[in-house]
Motif scaffolding. Sequence first.
Motif, PDB file in Angstrom:
ATOM      1  N   GLU A   1      -3.385 -26.670 -18.715  1.00 13.93           N
ATOM      2  CA  GLU A   1      -2.983 -27.028 -20.084  1.00 13.93           C
ATOM      3  C   GLU A   1      -2.406 -25.839 -20.861  1.00 13.93           C
ATOM      4  OE1 GLU A   1      -2.873 -30.180 -21.309  1.00 13.93           O
ATOM      5  OE2 GLU A   1      -3.378 -30.666 -19.230  1.00 13.93           O
ATOM      6  N   GLU A   2      -1.948 -24.815 -20.161  1.00 17.15           N
ATOM      7  CA  GLU A   2      -1.383 -23.651 -20.829  1.00 17.15           C
ATOM      8  C   GLU A   2       0.133 -23.580 -20.621  1.00 17.15           C
ATOM      9  OE1 GLU A   2      -5.225 -20.624 -20.304  1.00 17.15           O
ATOM     10  OE2 GLU A   2      -3.376 -20.236 -19.195  1.00 17.15           O
ATOM     11  N   VAL A   3       0.762 -22.709 -21.405  1.00 18.58           N
ATOM     12  CA  VAL A   3       2.146 -22.314 -21.150  1.00 18.58           C
ATOM     13  C   VAL A   3       2.086 -20.975 -20.417  1.00 18.58           C
ATOM     14  CG1 VAL A   3       4.353 -21.627 -22.156  1.00 18.58           C
ATOM     15  CG2 VAL A   3       3.041 -23.508 -23.176  1.00 18.58           C
ATOM     16  N   VAL A   4       2.696 -20.930 -19.234  1.00 21.56           N
ATOM     17  CA  VAL A   4       2.606 -19.759 -18.371  1.00 21.56           C
ATOM     18  C   VAL A   4       4.003 -19.199 -18.116  1.00 21.56           C
ATOM     19  CG1 VAL A   4       1.890 -18.913 -16.096  1.00 21.56           C
ATOM     20  CG2 VAL A   4       0.536 -20.694 -17.251  1.00 21.56           C
ATOM     21  N   VAL A   5       4.119 -17.875 -18.144  1.00 17.81           N
ATOM     22  CA  VAL A   5       5.366 -17.207 -17.772  1.00 17.81           C
ATOM     23  C   VAL A   5       5.084 -16.348 -16.545  1.00 17.81           C
ATOM     24  CG1 VAL A   5       7.125 -15.530 -18.425  1.00 17.81           C
ATOM     25  CG2 VAL A   5       6.332 -17.214 -20.099  1.00 17.81           C
ATOM     26  N   ASP A   6       5.838 -16.588 -15.478  1.00 17.17           N
ATOM     27  CA  ASP A   6       5.756 -15.785 -14.262  1.00 17.17           C
ATOM     28  C   ASP A   6       6.947 -14.839 -14.264  1.00 17.17           C
ATOM     29  OD1 ASP A   6       5.448 -14.691 -11.768  1.00 17.17           O
ATOM     30  OD2 ASP A   6       5.275 -16.588 -10.699  1.00 17.17           O
ATOM     31  N   MET A   7       6.695 -13.562 -14.537  1.00 16.62           N
ATOM     32  CA  MET A   7       7.776 -12.593 -14.724  1.00 16.62           C
ATOM     33  C   MET A   7       8.523 -12.270 -13.438  1.00 16.62           C
ATOM     34  SD  MET A   7       7.756 -11.508 -17.999  1.00 16.62           S
ATOM     35  CE  MET A   7       8.202  -9.778 -18.160  1.00 16.62           C
ATOM     36  N   PHE A   8       7.827 -12.316 -12.307  1.00 15.01           N
ATOM     37  CA  PHE A   8       8.437 -11.984 -11.009  1.00 15.01           C
ATOM     38  C   PHE A   8       8.104 -13.115 -10.038  1.00 15.01           C
ATOM     39  CE2 PHE A   8       7.001  -8.146 -13.209  1.00 15.01           C
ATOM     40  CZ  PHE A   8       8.173  -7.414 -13.309  1.00 15.01           C
TER      41      PHE A   8
ATOM     42  N   VAL B   1       0.506 -26.634  -8.804  1.00 19.99           N
ATOM     43  CA  VAL B   1      -0.013 -27.734  -7.981  1.00 19.99           C
ATOM     44  C   VAL B   1      -1.430 -28.116  -8.381  1.00 19.99           C
ATOM     45  CG1 VAL B   1      -0.736 -28.361  -5.633  1.00 19.99           C
ATOM     46  CG2 VAL B   1       1.490 -27.275  -6.012  1.00 19.99           C
ATOM     47  N   TYR B   2      -2.288 -27.120  -8.617  1.00 19.93           N
ATOM     48  CA  TYR B   2      -3.710 -27.408  -8.793  1.00 19.93           C
ATOM     49  C   TYR B   2      -4.172 -27.412 -10.251  1.00 19.93           C
ATOM     50  CZ  TYR B   2      -4.294 -27.100  -3.771  1.00 19.93           C
ATOM     51  OH  TYR B   2      -4.193 -27.346  -2.430  1.00 19.93           O
ATOM     52  N   SER B   3      -3.653 -26.499 -11.076  1.00 19.05           N
ATOM     53  CA  SER B   3      -4.151 -26.402 -12.448  1.00 19.05           C
ATOM     54  C   SER B   3      -3.338 -27.221 -13.442  1.00 19.05           C
ATOM     55  CB  SER B   3      -4.182 -24.936 -12.897  1.00 19.05           C
ATOM     56  OG  SER B   3      -5.141 -24.218 -12.165  1.00 19.05           O
ATOM     57  N   ARG B   4      -2.092 -27.535 -13.082  1.00 19.93           N
ATOM     58  CA  ARG B   4      -1.218 -28.355 -13.918  1.00 19.93           C
ATOM     59  C   ARG B   4      -1.086 -27.819 -15.344  1.00 19.93           C
ATOM     60  NH1 ARG B   4       1.824 -31.064 -10.558  1.00 19.93           N
ATOM     61  NH2 ARG B   4       2.447 -32.392 -12.286  1.00 19.93           N
ATOM     62  N   PRO B   5      -0.516 -26.632 -15.519  1.00 20.05           N
ATOM     63  CA  PRO B   5      -0.235 -26.134 -16.870  1.00 20.05           C
ATOM     64  C   PRO B   5       0.714 -27.075 -17.614  1.00 20.05           C
ATOM     65  CG  PRO B   5       0.005 -24.397 -15.228  1.00 20.05           C
ATOM     66  CD  PRO B   5      -0.109 -25.681 -14.474  1.00 20.05           C
ATOM     67  N   LYS B   6       0.778 -26.898 -18.916  1.00 20.75           N
ATOM     68  CA  LYS B   6       1.750 -27.678 -19.702  1.00 20.75           C
ATOM     69  C   LYS B   6       3.165 -27.346 -19.242  1.00 20.75           C
ATOM     70  CE  LYS B   6      -0.879 -27.999 -24.016  1.00 20.75           C
ATOM     71  NZ  LYS B   6      -0.934 -27.549 -25.431  1.00 20.75           N
ATOM     72  N   LYS B   7       3.391 -26.046 -19.016  1.00 19.36           N
ATOM     73  CA  LYS B   7       4.727 -25.601 -18.605  1.00 19.36           C
ATOM     74  C   LYS B   7       4.605 -24.240 -17.926  1.00 19.36           C
ATOM     75  CE  LYS B   7       7.613 -24.431 -21.908  1.00 19.36           C
ATOM     76  NZ  LYS B   7       8.608 -24.565 -23.008  1.00 19.36           N
ATOM     77  N   ILE B   8       5.389 -24.044 -16.876  1.00 20.34           N
ATOM     78  CA  ILE B   8       5.530 -22.732 -16.252  1.00 20.34           C
ATOM     79  C   ILE B   8       6.996 -22.340 -16.304  1.00 20.34           C
ATOM     80  CG2 ILE B   8       5.366 -21.387 -14.112  1.00 20.34           C
ATOM     81  CD1 ILE B   8       3.022 -23.055 -13.272  1.00 20.34           C
ATOM     82  N   ILE B   9       7.253 -21.138 -16.769  1.00 16.42           N
ATOM     83  CA  ILE B   9       8.599 -20.572 -16.729  1.00 16.42           C
ATOM     84  C   ILE B   9       8.565 -19.456 -15.687  1.00 16.42           C
ATOM     85  CG2 ILE B   9      10.402 -19.353 -18.002  1.00 16.42           C
ATOM     86  CD1 ILE B   9       9.259 -20.674 -20.559  1.00 16.42           C
TER      87      ILE B   9
END
Length: 343
Positions: free
Chosen positions: A190-197, A209-217
Amino acid sequence: MYGVIRVPSEKGEEFRRKTVEKKILDTSRKIRKLQTKEGVFLEIPVTEAAGENIEGFPVIEQENPEFSRKPCSIKKYLKDSLSEAELACVPAGWQILGDVIIVSIPETLENKKVKIAEALLSMYPRCRTVVRDFGIEGQFRQPKRELLLGSGTETIHKEHGCFFKQDVTKVMYSKGNLEERKRMSRLGGEEVVVDMFAGIGYFSIPMAVYSRPKKIIGIEINPESFAYLKENIRLNKVEKIYIPICGDCSKAAPEGIADRVLMGYVGTTHHYLEPAIKALKKSGGILHYHETVPEHLARTRPQERIRRAAYALGRKVEILETRRIKKYSPGVLHVVVDARIFE
């Protein structure tokens, strides 16, 4: 008793994963397909620790179990082809990604490299290609590898229930980061996540797949890795929550929107701390910062770099944990620091 659970074939992968997670999968026996009047089932072998049933499926005794054949020593395969001195130099380990074997072979065995590749394919019949590894090079940390046997170096590697399509001669995939990838799969809900690399999705695909964040960039500068990232988003069916961006994360990272930022890269990671911290919400968030560091500095240098970057932006820091990922080289560790950044 050789116990199994018998589940409908469409539930096979789901329950195989569950037995792995519960550490009750009996890897000494093969998973077997069974056709009955009621339909097609899979018999998943389990250990005695499984108990009497697993989520409604009873543990029953398996008739005529099939045991997995463990490959014998590579030296046994090569004893008629190599001298005693050469056998002493044969590699003791290798990596298998999908159906590709990756092995480091010393220069002293240059004229025996194909023999070694043939032995490995004999040991692992399900594999189709062997490549020789020479390490990594360049800003994109691309592998330097030589095709020894086989015709294709693109494969799909399955790990922890996730699919990672890749070309092993173009992108890196470290088996030493497995536990950290699993840990990421439990975070970010349920978080917004940014993967820088983002790479090909090493850390953020398991999270998606498992935690299902609100959004991943996910941001990736290497065009080849980025192409596989997009493919892996599709393969893992997380298109609705995962937004891939091709570019330099110091310029492409958003500001003020993330609950969590991943920095799963080593080498020059500290140069990107300020844009990573800016990506976090003003109210605060969690940073996962990776670094390779001399062992005696592992509890000080990474943490100080985070504090310095945060203080420069008028933010505060709480170091939550410093975790050792693996030994990177003699005297050097790969660590990840979890830090809470706030006003």
